[in-house]
Scaffold this motif. Sequence first.
Motif: not given
Length: 280
Positions: A215-216, A218-220, A222-223
């Motif tokens: 999840d971490r 994946h967020i990176c 997208q950022t």
Amino acid sequence: MEEQTQRVQLGKYNRLEVIKELDFGLYLDGFEDEILIPRSYVPEGTKIGDFLDVFIYRDSEDRLIATTWKPFAQVGDFAYLEVKDVTKLGVFLNWGLVKDLLLPFGEQTHKMAVGRKYLVKIYVDEQTERIVASAKIDRFLAKEVDLQVGQEVNIIPYEYTDLGIKALINEKYIGVIYKSEVFKKIELGTPTKAYVKKLREDSKIDLTLEIQGYDRIHICKQTIINKLKLNQNTLPFNDKTDASIIYDNLEMSKKDFKKAIGGLLKEKLIEITEEGISLL
């Protein structure tokens, strides 16, 4: 049914009615006693019959006093406060009111110094009925840990140690952010978000400032995509860029940045060059 008597909550905010006016201030209905709010704290235009939201504490002569000033914390709170003075009575802390907050010598864990800040618990001493503070925060914590690995928590970092940074978790537990997990500047006393990394058998808690696992990353990813779109599809960062520059611009560690751009490269969403990365 027996009627309960209302009581003023010492060290907390109360909504009280103005019942008397004098030159030096107003008296409020304290249910059992009249409570003075000095003239300097009275909002302009206040009259008898009005209700005021006030904080109740005791003055140097142990009289109940009301104020419209807001302290940094109230009874029941943990707070990161600065030592204003050290006297024969104990340590006095600045908590945002004219009268400083007493921390008795018996409530210290070690010698405290003027100008330094410490995490304390604010409470009402049952024997003296005075508002005091304690640095012995362990006795105010939950006995059993009710957390899960990966859970997001609210923390107050409060002390540097050889291992890293100690932090109060959800106002119930104490945990540690190890040095290897600290990739950004941490302001002691400033509430922030963290995540439970590990729950040890001795009830000690390891913390991290990043979401764990897939999840971490994946967020990176997208950022990075969002930043690329905002910067004409290019960014001057690659795996050779300094970690501090990556954090200042993308708010992620260099390790996560490298994992994220590696994933985006495999997905054929970006290309990596000597100048940085570009969106395909």
